[in-house]
Motif scaffolding. Structure first.
Motif, short mmCIF file in Angstrom:
data_model
loop_
_atom_site.label_atom_id
_atom_site.label_comp_id
_atom_site.label_asym_id
_atom_site.label_seq_id
_atom_site.Cartn_x
_atom_site.Cartn_y
_atom_site.Cartn_z
N LEU A 50 0.90 -1.30 -0.04
CA LEU A 50 -0.01 0.05 0.05
C LEU A 50 0.94 1.17 0.08
O LEU A 50 0.28 2.36 0.18
CB LEU A 50 -0.98 0.09 1.20
CG LEU A 50 -2.05 -1.17 1.02
CD1 LEU A 50 -2.63 -1.16 2.49
CD2 LEU A 50 -3.12 -0.73 -0.02
N GLY A 51 2.14 1.06 -0.06
CA GLY A 51 3.13 2.13 -0.18
C GLY A 51 3.73 2.77 1.08
O GLY A 51 4.26 3.76 1.21
N ALA A 52 3.67 1.86 2.20
CA ALA A 52 4.42 2.36 3.38
C ALA A 52 5.91 2.07 3.20
O ALA A 52 6.15 1.17 2.87
CB ALA A 52 3.69 1.56 4.50
N GLY A 53 6.44 3.07 3.52
CA GLY A 53 7.84 3.17 3.57
C GLY A 53 8.63 2.54 4.69
O GLY A 53 7.79 2.18 5.72
N PRO A 54 9.80 2.58 5.00
CA PRO A 54 10.32 1.91 6.22
C PRO A 54 9.75 2.60 7.46
O PRO A 54 9.52 2.04 8.48
CB PRO A 54 11.82 2.32 5.96
CG PRO A 54 12.01 2.16 4.33
CD PRO A 54 10.74 3.03 4.12
N TRP A 55 9.80 4.10 7.47
CA TRP A 55 9.50 4.81 8.58
C TRP A 55 8.13 4.55 8.80
O TRP A 55 7.57 4.41 10.01
CB TRP A 55 9.68 6.47 8.53
CG TRP A 55 9.16 7.04 9.68
CD1 TRP A 55 8.23 8.04 9.56
CD2 TRP A 55 9.92 7.43 10.86
NE1 TRP A 55 8.17 8.63 10.86
CE2 TRP A 55 8.97 8.03 11.57
CE3 TRP A 55 10.86 6.58 11.55
CZ2 TRP A 55 9.46 8.39 12.95
CZ3 TRP A 55 11.12 6.76 12.86
CH2 TRP A 55 10.44 7.74 13.66
N GLN A 56 7.10 4.39 7.84
CA GLN A 56 5.70 4.30 8.08
C GLN A 56 5.53 2.82 8.48
O GLN A 56 4.55 2.66 9.65
CB GLN A 56 4.90 4.43 6.72
CG GLN A 56 4.51 5.89 6.38
CD GLN A 56 5.95 6.46 5.71
OE1 GLN A 56 6.92 5.70 5.40
NE2 GLN A 56 5.78 7.96 6.00
N GLN A 57 6.27 1.86 8.20
CA GLN A 57 6.07 0.57 8.68
C GLN A 57 6.42 0.50 10.04
O GLN A 57 5.76 -0.23 10.81
CB GLN A 57 7.08 -0.49 7.97
CG GLN A 57 6.47 -0.74 6.33
CD GLN A 57 6.65 -2.05 6.25
OE1 GLN A 57 6.83 -2.94 7.43
NE2 GLN A 57 6.30 -2.51 4.95
N VAL A 58 7.69 1.28 10.67
CA VAL A 58 7.79 1.26 11.99
C VAL A 58 6.85 1.93 12.73
O VAL A 58 6.51 1.27 13.93
CB VAL A 58 9.12 1.93 12.21
CG1 VAL A 58 9.64 2.33 13.67
CG2 VAL A 58 10.35 1.03 11.53
N THR A 59 6.21 3.14 12.39
CA THR A 59 5.46 3.89 13.30
C THR A 59 3.93 3.40 13.17
O THR A 59 3.18 3.61 14.14
CB THR A 59 5.58 5.51 12.91
OG1 THR A 59 5.15 5.32 11.46
CG2 THR A 59 6.84 5.89 12.96
N GLN A 60 3.54 2.67 12.13
CA GLN A 60 2.03 2.51 12.05
C GLN A 60 1.95 0.70 11.94
O GLN A 60 0.66 0.28 12.16
CB GLN A 60 1.54 2.86 10.54
CG GLN A 60 1.65 4.61 10.65
CD GLN A 60 1.30 4.99 9.10
OE1 GLN A 60 0.46 4.34 8.32
NE2 GLN A 60 1.62 6.34 8.85
N VAL A 61 2.93 0.10 11.98
CA VAL A 61 2.72 -1.31 12.00
C VAL A 61 3.41 -2.08 13.16
O VAL A 61 2.85 -2.58 14.01
CB VAL A 61 2.98 -2.07 10.60
CG1 VAL A 61 2.73 -3.53 10.67
CG2 VAL A 61 2.08 -1.38 9.55
N LEU A 62 4.75 -1.88 13.19
CA LEU A 62 5.66 -2.61 13.97
C LEU A 62 5.53 -2.13 15.29
O LEU A 62 5.47 -2.97 16.26
CB LEU A 62 7.19 -2.47 13.33
CG LEU A 62 7.40 -2.85 12.20
CD1 LEU A 62 9.04 -3.05 11.73
CD2 LEU A 62 7.14 -4.44 12.02
N LEU A 63 5.69 -0.72 15.49
CA LEU A 63 5.72 -0.14 16.96
C LEU A 63 4.31 -0.27 17.58
O LEU A 63 4.07 -0.84 18.81
CB LEU A 63 6.01 1.25 16.99
CG LEU A 63 6.44 2.03 18.50
CD1 LEU A 63 7.12 1.20 19.25
CD2 LEU A 63 6.49 3.47 18.34
N PRO A 64 3.33 -0.08 16.99
CA PRO A 64 1.74 -0.40 17.40
C PRO A 64 1.54 -1.86 17.74
O PRO A 64 0.95 -2.37 18.83
CB PRO A 64 0.82 0.11 16.16
CG PRO A 64 1.58 1.21 15.77
CD PRO A 64 3.02 0.79 15.65
N GLY A 65 2.02 -2.67 16.81
CA GLY A 65 2.06 -4.16 16.98
C GLY A 65 2.67 -4.71 18.24
O GLY A 65 2.18 -5.67 18.73
N ALA A 66 3.81 -4.23 18.39
CA ALA A 66 4.70 -4.68 19.55
C ALA A 66 4.49 -3.80 20.95
O ALA A 66 4.93 -4.17 21.94
CB ALA A 66 5.93 -4.49 19.30
#
Length: 256
Positions: free
Chosen positions: A157-173
């Motif tokens: 969906l176009g998420a870059g590395p920073w978006q993946q960290v802030t919107q996927v990895l950090l919330p999920g963890a």
């Protein structure tokens, strides 16, 4: 009303312990130099409040815990995310973390005093080590638990590395991170008291250590009560609600 009942049920065993303490000390005529009565501890509490020493000790201890914990979180969370994302980084650092996780906390006190001297720096370093390894490992577990299809979907969906960290990895963890913070603070609190007995001239641990030299067991017991009550307040009023809210936010449990 439900919260009041819950608080009362939580406090009931502690009240029963105090009653048993008073009965045993009086019934067996325990030497106050070995273990004080409830009245003597109450008098020590009034004295420490009146002369301001209790406030100074509590403030010093709480400040050290805050600084050491914040520094640990600033380093541990990015480190845990990096290890969770990169198998290479994880493979390299995992043996190191397993080795040093056993040494985290009070085992660092002797060398910390050599590096930083007796005072603030040595104690903060001990607290940092107590929190850092636990939070890093829990962050790693949280990131590793995020399904790969979810990461791939975010990337598609176009998420870059920073978006993946802030919107996927950090919330999920985040639920694992909060659990790690709660566990790490428990280790940090114990490390703090041990370090203050050796490496400073103010703090709750120092208060216990000095009281021992003068056989003031009432001050020792009062200090132990203060340490326990402070931790209960931190855990019940801050950490438990934070952990509960995080789990409810991410759907791990339902709100009551």
């Amino acid at each position: 009303m439900r919260r009041l009942v819950s608080a009362g049920m939580f406090a009931l065993p502690l009240i029963a312990l105090v009653v048993l303490w008073a009965i045993v000390v009086r019934a067996f005529d325990v030497n106050p130099r070995l273990f004080p009565g409830v009245g003597a501890v109450g008098a020590a509490a009034i004295e420490s409040l009146a002369d301001g020493s209790l406030l100074a000790h509590v403030a010093a201890s709480m400040w050290r815990v805050l600084v050491g914990t914040v520094l640990a979180l600033v380093v541990a969370i990015p480190m845990g995310i990096a290890m969770g994302v990169s198998p290479g980084i994880s493979s390299f650092f995992t043996p190191i973390f397993r080795f040093f996780s056993v040494l985290a906390g009070i085992a660092w006190i002797p060398i910390a005093t050599l590096w930083f001297g007796y005072g603030f720096g040595a104690i903060v370093f001990v607290i940092f080590n107590a929190v850092f390894f636990v939070v890093t490992y829990n962050t790693l577990l949280g990131v590793a638990s995020i399904p790969m299809p979810l990461r791939h979907a975010a990337a598609s969906l176009g998420a870059g590395p920073w978006q993946q960290v802030t919107q996927v990895l950090l919330p999920g963890a985040l639920p694992n991170i909060v659990t790690g913070i709660r566990t790490g603070l428990g280790f940090a609190w114990r490390g703090l008291i041990a370090a203050e007995m050796i490496a400073t001239n103010v703090g709750l641990g120092y208060m216990l250590f000095v009281a021992r030299d003068f056989y003031r067991t009432e001050v020792i017991v009062f200090g132990m009560i203060v340490i326990g009550v402070l931790w209960l307040l931190i855990d019940r009023l801050l950490l438990v609600p934070l952990e509960r809210a995080t789990m409810e936010r991410w759907g791990m449990v339902r709100a009551a």
